[in-house]
Motif scaffolding. Structure first.
Motif, mmCIF file in Angstrom:
data_model
loop_
_atom_site.group_PDB
_atom_site.id
_atom_site.type_symbol
_atom_site.label_atom_id
_atom_site.label_comp_id
_atom_site.label_asym_id
_atom_site.label_seq_id
_atom_site.Cartn_x
_atom_site.Cartn_y
_atom_site.Cartn_z
ATOM 1 N N ALA A 196 -1.438 -41.881 26.564
ATOM 2 C CA ALA A 196 -0.136 -42.501 26.955
ATOM 3 C C ALA A 196 -0.044 -42.175 28.385
ATOM 4 O O ALA A 196 -0.872 -41.381 28.930
ATOM 5 N N THR A 197 1.113 -42.688 28.872
ATOM 6 C CA THR A 197 1.506 -42.601 30.189
ATOM 7 C C THR A 197 2.875 -42.151 30.391
ATOM 8 O O THR A 197 3.610 -42.417 29.442
ATOM 9 N N ASP A 198 3.205 -41.360 31.392
ATOM 10 C CA ASP A 198 4.760 -40.902 31.513
ATOM 11 C C ASP A 198 5.439 -42.161 32.470
ATOM 12 O O ASP A 198 4.807 -43.044 32.705
ATOM 13 N N SER A 199 6.790 -41.931 32.664
ATOM 14 C CA SER A 199 7.321 -42.894 33.465
ATOM 15 C C SER A 199 6.872 -43.503 34.498
ATOM 16 O O SER A 199 7.397 -44.454 35.286
ATOM 17 N N GLU A 200 5.864 -42.506 35.459
ATOM 18 C CA GLU A 200 5.560 -42.811 36.667
ATOM 19 C C GLU A 200 4.032 -43.247 36.545
ATOM 20 O O GLU A 200 3.407 -43.623 37.617
ATOM 21 N N GLY A 201 3.624 -43.611 35.462
ATOM 22 C CA GLY A 201 2.313 -44.139 35.128
ATOM 23 C C GLY A 201 1.008 -43.173 35.183
ATOM 24 O O GLY A 201 -0.094 -43.321 35.139
ATOM 25 N N HIS A 202 1.441 -41.705 35.198
ATOM 26 C CA HIS A 202 0.364 -40.618 35.298
ATOM 27 C C HIS A 202 -0.035 -40.384 33.678
ATOM 28 O O HIS A 202 0.848 -40.667 32.521
ATOM 29 N N VAL A 203 -1.376 -40.340 33.734
ATOM 30 C CA VAL A 203 -2.033 -40.561 32.159
ATOM 31 C C VAL A 203 -1.999 -38.923 31.399
ATOM 32 O O VAL A 203 -2.249 -37.928 32.064
ATOM 33 N N GLY A 204 -1.630 -39.192 30.067
ATOM 34 C CA GLY A 204 -1.778 -37.906 29.415
ATOM 35 C C GLY A 204 -3.149 -38.109 28.543
ATOM 36 O O GLY A 204 -3.440 -38.908 27.792
ATOM 37 N N PHE A 205 -4.087 -37.054 28.936
ATOM 38 C CA PHE A 205 -5.287 -37.033 28.351
ATOM 39 C C PHE A 205 -5.304 -36.278 26.924
ATOM 40 O O PHE A 205 -4.577 -35.338 26.832
ATOM 41 N N ALA A 206 -6.220 -36.629 26.200
ATOM 42 C CA ALA A 206 -6.481 -35.773 24.850
ATOM 43 C C ALA A 206 -6.861 -34.370 25.215
ATOM 44 O O ALA A 206 -6.822 -33.481 24.520
#
Length: 357
Positions: A100-110
């Motif tokens: 997913a991504t946070d509110s600023e578009g940074h990716v959350g990787f597995a």
């Protein structure tokens, strides 16, 4: 004795970490399918559930990482990108392992491995596809400047402000008022639409004489003098206009005034310095300048030795106190080499075009 103590501290930290029993999803080499992803993104705290487990394995210094994970340390030790398993603060682009991504578009990787693979692939894309060879060219796209003026206006707002303030009429009006000055405001429109630039000029209104109907409230009425008779006089013959005096030539005692240098916009000066610091960090161990070729990849996409040093420096700049381990970076580079080799073999065998990720 110190290495054994450090290993014991890391193992103890892993045992007490929340979710430490959850397996970390591995990133296989080649094109094999990934195992089921056990990590998940939680929007409330904006973190991936296994970030502590991944940080203990793939960040350094180890002692600080374990203490930060155990005691739930926040900034400046643990940044938001650490909690996203994204040690290079990459934005979303449908990366492999992207949860997913946070509110600023940074990716959350597995996993941190997925984040390292994405960073290596993004650098290759910048270097080969976009032609960004130097550190300064890369960081201008990797971490673009964010000016104080609304980004939807960009440089147009600053040019408009400087254009208004630089006119001769504006400077004259501002100089005629004691203690006054010209004020400018830049306001962005709703939903990122271009806004407008306003200018306030303090102008003194002229003082007029009080009319006769209000005599006694202001000035006294002046006596009207009789008009003198008109006498037509002979018009003198026009004289030729005098020629302008020759300008003195420049000498050692009378030097011409230097032409002013073109004014550059300073609205993004702090961000520009940040980008230069970032680029300087990337090349400080390579013995080159921030505008020199980094020599990250060969033309066929094979990683070169400088890639590991650049990725390590970029991770350190993005995370501040922490940084990625060399093992994490070397693993991503090795997987990239294997993929590049398989892609070349597929092209030679007529298997089609290689993938971008």
């Amino acid at each position: 004795m110190v290495p054994q103590t450090l290993v014991a501290l890391v193992l103890a930290g892993r045992a007490f970490l929340p979710g430490g029993g959850e397996p970390s999803p591995a990133v296989p080499s080649g094109g094999a399918a990934l195992p089921p992803i056990t990590a998940r993104y939680e929007a409330g705290p904006r973190e991936v559930t296994n970030w502590r487990f991944e940080a203990v394995d793939d960040l350094q210094p180890k002692s600080l990482v374990v203490l930060a994970a155990l005691f739930r340390a926040e900034r400046p030790v643990v940044s938001r990108c650490v909690k996203l398993n994204n040690y290079w603060c990459i934005k979303s682009a449908r990366w492999n392992g992207e949860l997913a991504t946070d509110s600023e578009g940074h990716v959350g990787f597995a996993s941190a491995d997925h984040g390292a693979d994405a960073a290596a692939n993004l650098l290759r894309r910048y270097y080969l596809n976009f032609g960004r060879k130097s550190a300064l060219d890369i960081v201008r796209r990797w971490a673009p400047a964010e000016c104080n003026i609304a980004t939807s206006l960009g440089g147009a707002a600053m040019l408009a402000v400087k254009g208004i303030g630089g006119t001769l009429r504006a400077r004259y009006l501002a100089s005629r008022r004691k203690g006054g000055s010209v004020r400018y405001t830049a306001k962005a429109g709703p939903s990122g639409k271009p806004g407008r630039v306003s200018m306030v000029l303090p102008i003194r209104t002229p003082q007029y004489r009080v009319p006769d109907i209000a005599a006694g409230m202001g000035e006294k009425k002046k006596a009207v003098q009789p008009a003198a008779p008109l006498v037509r006089e002979a018009r003198p013959a026009p004289r030729p206009a005098p020629r302008p005096a020759a300008q003195p030539t420049a000498t050692a005692s009378v030097a011409p005034k230097p032409m002013p240098k073109p004014e550059t916009s300073t609205a993004c000066a702090p961000d520009e310095q940040r980008l230069r610091n970032y680029a300087g960090r990337m090349v400080e161990t390579l013995g080159i300048g921030p505008t020199d070729d980094l020599k990250l990849f060969e033309a066929n996409g094979t990683p070169l030795p400088n890639l590991a040093a650049v990725m390590l420096a970029m991770s350190s700049f993005e995370l501040g106190v922490l940084r990625a381990t060399p093992d994490l970076i070397e693993g991503a580079i090795q997987r990239m080499k294997e993929r590049a080799a398989s892609e070349r073999a597929a092209l030679q065998g007529g298997g089609g075009a290689p993938s971008s990720q």
